[in-house]
Design an enzyme around this catalytic site. Sequence first.
Site, PDB file in Angstrom:
ATOM      1  N   LYS A 198       0.822  -1.217   0.000  1.00 39.90           N
ATOM      2  CA  LYS A 198       0.000   0.000   0.000  1.00 39.90           C
ATOM      3  C   LYS A 198       0.855   1.266   0.000  1.00 39.90           C
ATOM      4  O   LYS A 198       0.496   2.257  -0.644  1.00 39.90           O
ATOM      5  CB  LYS A 198      -0.965   0.004   1.176  1.00 39.90           C
ATOM      6  CG  LYS A 198      -0.333   0.177   2.534  1.00 39.90           C
ATOM      7  CD  LYS A 198      -1.383   0.280   3.625  1.00 39.90           C
ATOM      8  CE  LYS A 198      -0.728   0.470   4.984  1.00 39.90           C
ATOM      9  NZ  LYS A 198       0.078   1.696   5.064  1.00 39.90           N
ATOM     10  N   THR A 199       1.991   1.245   0.727  1.00 38.09           N
ATOM     11  CA  THR A 199       2.853   2.430   0.730  1.00 38.09           C
ATOM     12  C   THR A 199       3.425   2.670  -0.657  1.00 38.09           C
ATOM     13  O   THR A 199       3.530   3.808  -1.123  1.00 38.09           O
ATOM     14  CB  THR A 199       3.992   2.269   1.757  1.00 38.09           C
ATOM     15  OG1 THR A 199       3.431   2.035   3.046  1.00 38.09           O
ATOM     16  CG2 THR A 199       4.860   3.515   1.803  1.00 38.09           C
ATOM     17  N   ASP A 216      -3.773   7.489   3.895  1.00 34.08           N
ATOM     18  CA  ASP A 216      -3.210   6.194   4.267  1.00 34.08           C
ATOM     19  C   ASP A 216      -3.966   5.658   5.486  1.00 34.08           C
ATOM     20  O   ASP A 216      -4.488   6.425   6.289  1.00 34.08           O
ATOM     21  CB  ASP A 216      -1.726   6.375   4.601  1.00 34.08           C
ATOM     22  CG  ASP A 216      -0.996   5.056   4.765  1.00 34.08           C
ATOM     23  OD1 ASP A 216      -1.541   4.008   4.379  1.00 34.08           O
ATOM     24  OD2 ASP A 216       0.129   5.077   5.281  1.00 34.08           O
ATOM     25  N   GLU A 217      -4.002   4.330   5.647  1.00 32.27           N
ATOM     26  CA  GLU A 217      -4.629   3.677   6.811  1.00 32.27           C
ATOM     27  C   GLU A 217      -6.045   4.211   7.048  1.00 32.27           C
ATOM     28  O   GLU A 217      -6.432   4.546   8.167  1.00 32.27           O
ATOM     29  CB  GLU A 217      -3.771   3.891   8.065  1.00 32.27           C
ATOM     30  CG  GLU A 217      -2.341   3.417   7.947  1.00 32.27           C
ATOM     31  CD  GLU A 217      -2.203   1.896   7.971  1.00 32.27           C
ATOM     32  OE1 GLU A 217      -3.225   1.202   7.920  1.00 32.27           O
ATOM     33  OE2 GLU A 217      -1.052   1.413   8.036  1.00 32.27           O
ATOM     34  N   GLN A 244      -7.828  -4.736   9.125  1.00 33.36           N
ATOM     35  CA  GLN A 244      -6.715  -4.317   9.983  1.00 33.36           C
ATOM     36  C   GLN A 244      -7.083  -3.105  10.849  1.00 33.36           C
ATOM     37  O   GLN A 244      -6.200  -2.390  11.319  1.00 33.36           O
ATOM     38  CB  GLN A 244      -5.491  -4.000   9.130  1.00 33.36           C
ATOM     39  CG  GLN A 244      -4.963  -5.213   8.369  1.00 33.36           C
ATOM     40  CD  GLN A 244      -3.698  -4.890   7.612  1.00 33.36           C
ATOM     41  OE1 GLN A 244      -2.620  -4.732   8.180  1.00 33.36           O
ATOM     42  NE2 GLN A 244      -3.815  -4.785   6.291  1.00 33.36           N
ATOM     43  N   ARG A 303       2.196 -10.172  10.407  1.00 32.24           N
ATOM     44  CA  ARG A 303       3.433  -9.374  10.547  1.00 32.24           C
ATOM     45  C   ARG A 303       4.663 -10.176  10.124  1.00 32.24           C
ATOM     46  O   ARG A 303       5.738  -9.616   9.960  1.00 32.24           O
ATOM     47  CB  ARG A 303       3.641  -8.930  11.997  1.00 32.24           C
ATOM     48  CG  ARG A 303       2.629  -7.992  12.608  1.00 32.24           C
ATOM     49  CD  ARG A 303       2.333  -6.787  11.761  1.00 32.24           C
ATOM     50  NE  ARG A 303       1.199  -7.057  10.868  1.00 32.24           N
ATOM     51  CZ  ARG A 303       0.908  -6.341   9.785  1.00 32.24           C
ATOM     52  NH1 ARG A 303       1.699  -5.357   9.420  1.00 32.24           N
ATOM     53  NH2 ARG A 303      -0.148  -6.625   9.045  1.00 32.24           N
TER      54      ARG A 303
END
Length: 737
Positions: free
Chosen positions: A32-33, A216-217, A247, A602
């Site tokens: 995503k980044t 973002d997020e 998430q 993770r």
Amino acid sequence: MNILQDLNPQQQAAVAAEGGPVLVLAGPGSGKTRVLTRRIAYLINQVGVSPYHILSVTFTNKAAREMQTRVEQLLGQRVQGLWLGTFHAVCARILRREQKYLPFTSSFVIFDDDDQQSLIKRAIKELNLDEKLYRPTSVHAAISTAKNNLLFPKDYPTSTYRDEVIARIYQRYQELLLASNALDFDDLLLYAWHLFEENPAVREDYSRRFEHVLVDEFQDTNTVQYELLRQLASFHNNIFVVGDEDQSIYRWRGADYRNVLRFEQDYPACKKILLEQNYRSTQVVLDAAQAVINRNRNRTPKRLRSLPEKSTGEKITLYEAVDDYGEAAYVVDTIQQLVASGRARLGDFAVMYRTNAQSRLLEEAFLRAGLPYRLVGAMRFYGRREVKDMIAYLRLVQNPADEVSLGRVINVPPRGIGDKAQMALQMAARQAGVSTGQVLLELAEQGKDSPHWEAIGRPAALLADFGALLAGWRQQAQTLPLPVLFGRILEDLNYREYIDDGTEEGQSRWENVEELRRLTYEYEDRDLTAFLESLALVSDQDTLPEQAEAPTLLTLHAAKGLEFPIVFIVGLDDGLLPHNRSLDDPEEMAEERRLFYVGLTRTRNRVFLVRAAQRSTFGSFQDSIPSRFLEDLPDELIEQNGSRRRSASSRRGGASLWESRNLRQSAYAGTPQRVQPASAPILQPRYRAGMRVRHPSWGEGLVVDSRIQDDDETVDIFFESVGFKRVAASLANLEVL
């Protein structure tokens, strides 16, 4: 370079999407980044949008710095004019620019959690309320929730007497903040929203400027953040949000995954793109994680795919220890074995848990083994006494009205200004209708000619001396670089002599001050306001070293956005994960499931899931029940390890996972039927359902059930103070009422 190069088809579709609302649902490890940074570079390089017209918001300074660096690397040049930062930093910037519309000046300071708690306590005290009835932490949580839901004190709903009292505390708290020319974190968002809501022309200026708004997020946004985004994107309607409802793990601080659903409702023509190619984990881990998260509702189904080289992978190891001491020992032993065999390095490991308290036994186990570790979420550098002292001095230089900072350092180092002198100063300020900082400056400038001198009395000379120091620093701040100013303050205070008493602790404290001094050099070409704002908005993840050759210990919440080669998740018992607060709330339970999902995803290579058959509590051991989430894991993905049965010599029998996997009854709703060992003597229960008992630590409780087990009586009790507990009668020292 070709900005779309080396992107998969889903990523390319997101980066090159036409204008208008775009919703990108990005699974964990799906890049995503990369998509966000490529999108910014694409808009600038391919579409021809000026950086000046782009706003991108995220949740941590670390993420913002990484995105800025990546964009500049992609474009091969510095990018000027781009607004890229956290929600709070962006809002602080707007508020400083538009302070003429607001009830504070552009030099406002941002109070941290400790400062906010101090002010809440002061408000409670001034209103003659009992802190035991109105605990500052719970009152502050209520106020924070109100602000996140766009409620000022006058709007606070009061359906009960307690609500009315909290509304009064909220009102006084805000008055004290404004008297200090200060804002808390929530105010940054609330006042920015209010600014736009009350001043349509200002809102239009910003929404016209920002042709593209990127987020973002997005799943972690709360109500006020969602509304701010709508305001900022209201003119061009080019809003590009990236997130994943699976998430969303910050409900306790107002985050609402349903904003993803709201976005689709508010922008029915939005383009929706799924990122399902995972670049981090093995397919084994992804399949296990999806088996867990697929039980949740109100989500967009995704099928995460690993890279071809990770299409298999090692099974997930599931270990059950006899007790929580064995749980910690297993983690450390396993790390030592993997490192000794050359299969891993110390820095490859992360140990994750649900609550901070769980770190204690782990830390002890690492210390016994002589292994280094780094602990995320311990006392932060910026929370240390000496660091807070120096920051308070700098905040006073910037803003003499800061009552909290003044109260912290007015007699640090000791200069004879005791409680009586401070009370006299506060009284003089109140009578004059100014801040205590203003009184200090007037005393320094006017001396005995000041109208405050006689009113204050004997302490006036001492206060004037301190005011002179403050006035001198404020004057020097106009011309001196920040590092030089910092050094002058240290010298004037003789702070090293005060803080470094020659002991190891004293030396460590001075080293912390020196570290803060080193940080000021990064702001040598910027002003004091920028420096203080950056400190106020720092997060735990922002202070985490990029590389450290030691295992990382952290909560599952703190693990969000990070990745590690090997992950341990400990405490997989009902009551810990999921947490006992979630057992009766479907929304809370869904979030606990998302938390476990985040922990699993993770890892790059391998996962160890660890639980304890029993846990120690106030000197006694309680049976624990395997986390219900473990039942969701397909058997073919799991490698079981640990003691499948309790030791016959142990009197602390535990419900092992393999005994009870098919007996999935919550201890909070009923009692699992346990197999009595053949050798157990026949005893009669002393306690029975319905009895009231008293525990020395937990107070009164109601017996729910009792049974004979391993030569002892195990009693299930519901305590009003702590909820359900299971205890061994021989150790619990219960008194029948």
